[in-house]
Design an enzyme around this catalytic site. Structure first.
Site, PDB file in Angstrom:
ATOM      1  N   GLY A  36       0.786  -1.218   0.000  1.00 35.06           N
ATOM      2  CA  GLY A  36       0.000   0.000   0.000  1.00 35.06           C
ATOM      3  C   GLY A  36       0.815   1.264   0.000  1.00 35.06           C
ATOM      4  N   GLY A  40      10.009  -1.828  -0.011  1.00 37.61           N
ATOM      5  CA  GLY A  40      11.146  -1.723   0.895  1.00 37.61           C
ATOM      6  C   GLY A  40      10.735  -1.665   2.346  1.00 37.61           C
ATOM      7  CB  CYS A  43      14.154  -2.203   6.549  1.00 40.65           C
ATOM      8  SG  CYS A  43      15.957  -2.334   6.487  1.00 40.65           S
ATOM      9  CB  ALA A 118      -4.031  -6.409   1.297  1.00 39.80           C
ATOM     10  N   GLY A 184      12.783   6.763  25.805  1.00 41.97           N
ATOM     11  CA  GLY A 184      13.223   5.398  25.512  1.00 41.97           C
ATOM     12  C   GLY A 184      14.702   5.351  25.204  1.00 41.97           C
ATOM     13  CE1 TYR A 187      16.883  -0.809  16.473  1.00 49.24           C
ATOM     14  CE2 TYR A 187      15.923  -2.012  18.309  1.00 49.24           C
ATOM     15  CZ  TYR A 187      15.908  -1.650  16.979  1.00 49.24           C
ATOM     16  OH  TYR A 187      14.929  -2.133  16.148  1.00 49.24           O
ATOM     17  CG  HIS A 445      48.781  -6.775  11.406  1.00 50.89           C
ATOM     18  ND1 HIS A 445      48.391  -6.410  12.675  1.00 50.89           N
ATOM     19  CD2 HIS A 445      49.890  -6.029  11.106  1.00 50.89           C
ATOM     20  CE1 HIS A 445      49.237  -5.490  13.124  1.00 50.89           C
ATOM     21  NE2 HIS A 445      50.156  -5.244  12.194  1.00 50.89           N
TER      22      HIS A 445
END
Length: 466
Positions: A36, A40, A43, A118, A184, A187, A445
């Site tokens: 709708g 993507g 995210c 839908a 909050g 993360y 390294h």
């Protein structure tokens, strides 16, 4: 009413939905995907990708500001300025390229994309409202796959609107807030709090729990807490927001049993979590077995109704795009008749704070709770040459392995760039590696990955560089 028939109907074009649709089409299954909004999902459009873009803007602006003063690197620069409107254009350009790429991939693989909202009629029938003209397309299918994602949690006293925003609006600001209050310290809240602070906003974080990032163990979050102090982000723990002030210029906060106090705010970001999107599209008509607020599924992504499948956030925790993608692939292959199941030994998770936090598998406490005798070891980035050259010696890598067989059960890391180590963490766990295996692998390294090897060596009692 127009009608269409297909083998597989996918509701939702986010990471899980579009991957499932592509894989199913590759396997010769006639597939229709209904979306709708924009392909993507959360995210690509209003989550993972745009947030990381703004985090990068904040990091670059902070670096430029750093070079306007005395830098040990010998770099001198003029005081920078930030054009947030241009930064948003750049971010939107990245989003546009990625969502356009998803659309092209769906088209290339023969997936029919239907734009519209839908509504489920039954397990074999979905009606899609298209456009503003009231046109409805009825789609009949053999298999129905739910990939409807999740949505941000609203606080009762602070509904979204006006100056109160979710992460969606926080990622689209055209002007820098003077005073941003973030509710909050998970993360999402901390990633955006740090990004906006680095861009120059005054930021205050309010968290109901007694510490930040409560989903991670305290040893990992200590470095992030120190970074909040360095950035001068005010933090109120064990505190709850009661609502806006009468004049709308601040947020009323109560800490423990103390008196209420007010935080000035011209923007308030509510980032207290997300919930599966199960309302508004007729899901209740299927009477599926639920697990709390999410749809219950088995290891093949089947729901309690035959030929109805669910993947990603709508199927509960962990709500991660890469989990949804993996489940989408599994579901498509099972529908095609392949023998697949979704039973990963580890799903990596990354918090893109400063410094980053990355985890995969069991933590020491989780292993102990399962009664597993373990060996636990860590290696600090202060002893890693590459970290020194990046001016990022804060943090460490930690490994959890069985005491008897040395099989690796979990990895944890905090530090700059540790998100890129999460892939190695997952490989080691999924492939059943032992400490000896990781210790014997030749690591490039200089690199941050050397800390992974040194952690294994240290667990075996013979670290080389500490």
């Amino acid at each position: 009413m127009k009608e269409k028939t297909t083998n597989l109907l996918v509701i939702g074009g986010g990471p899980g939905g579009y991957v499932a649709a592509i894989r199913a089409a590759q396997l010769g299954i006639a597939t229709v995907l209904v979306e709708g909004d924009r392909l993507g999902g959360t995210c690509l459009n209003i989550g993972c990708i745009p947030s990381k873009a703004l985090i990068h803007v904040g990091d670059q602006y902070e670096s430029a500001t750093h070079f306007a003063g005395d830098s040990p690197l010998g770099i001198r620069a003029a005081k920078p300025s930030l054009d947030l409107v241009q930064a948003q254009r750049w971010k939107d350009g990245i989003v546009g390229k990625l969502t356009g790429g998803v659309e092209a991939l769906l088209r290339k693989n023969g997936v029919e994309v239907v734009k519209g909202w839908a509504r489920i009629v039954d397990g074999k029938t979905v009606e899609v409202a298209q456009g503003a003209g009231g046109n409805v397309l009825r789609v009949r299918c053999e298999h129905l796959l739910l990939a409807t994602g999740s949505q941000p949690v609203e606080l009762p006293g602070l509904p979204f609107g006006g100056k109160v925003m979710s992460s969606t609006e926080a990622l689209a600001q055209q002007e820098l807030p003077r005073h941003l209050v973030v509710l909050g310290a998970g993360y999402i809240g901390l990633e955006l709090a740090m990004a906006y602070r680095k861009m120059g906003a005054d930021v205050t974080v309010v968290e109901a729990a007694g510490r930040i990032l409560p989903a991670y163990d305290e040893e990992l979050t200590r470095a992030v807490h120190q970074s909040l102090k360095r950035l001068a982000i005010t933090l109120h723990l064990n505190a709850r927001a009661e609502g806006l002030t009468n004049d709308g210029e601040g947020v009323r906060v109560r800490s423990g049993h103390a008196d209420e106090f007010v935080l000035p705010a011209d923007r308030v970001l509510v980032a207290v979590g997300r919930v599966p999107r199960t309302q508004g599209f007729g899901l209740e008509s299927l009477q599926l077995e639920m697990k709390g607020r999410s749809v219950r599924i088995d290891e093949q992504c089947r729901t309690s109704m035959r030929n109805v499948w669910a993947i990603g956030d709508v199927a509960g925790e962990p709500m991660l795009a890469h989990r949804a993608m993996a489940q989408g692939e599994v579901a498509a292959e099972v529908i095609a008749g392949h023998k697949r199941r979704f039973a990963p030994m580890a799903i990596p998770a990354v918090c893109f704070t400063d410094p980053e936090v990355a985890v995969a598998g069991l933590s020491p406490d989780e292993a102990e709770a399962q009664g597993i005798a373990t060996v636990v070891s860590s290696f600090p980035f202060a002893a890693n040459g590459r970290a020194m050259t990046l001016e990022s010696t804060q943090g460490f890598v930690r490994v959890v392995a069985r005491k008897d067989t040395h099989q690796i059960l979990g990895w944890q890391a905090v530090g700059r760039g540790v998100s890129e180590l999460s892939t190695a963490f997952s490989y080691a766990i999924e492939m059943g590696a032992r400490l000896e295996d990781v210790a014997a692998i030749v690591h490039a390294h200089p690199g941050l990955g050397e800390a992974v090897q040194e952690t294994a060596l240290r667990a075996l009692g013979h670290a080389l560089h500490i």
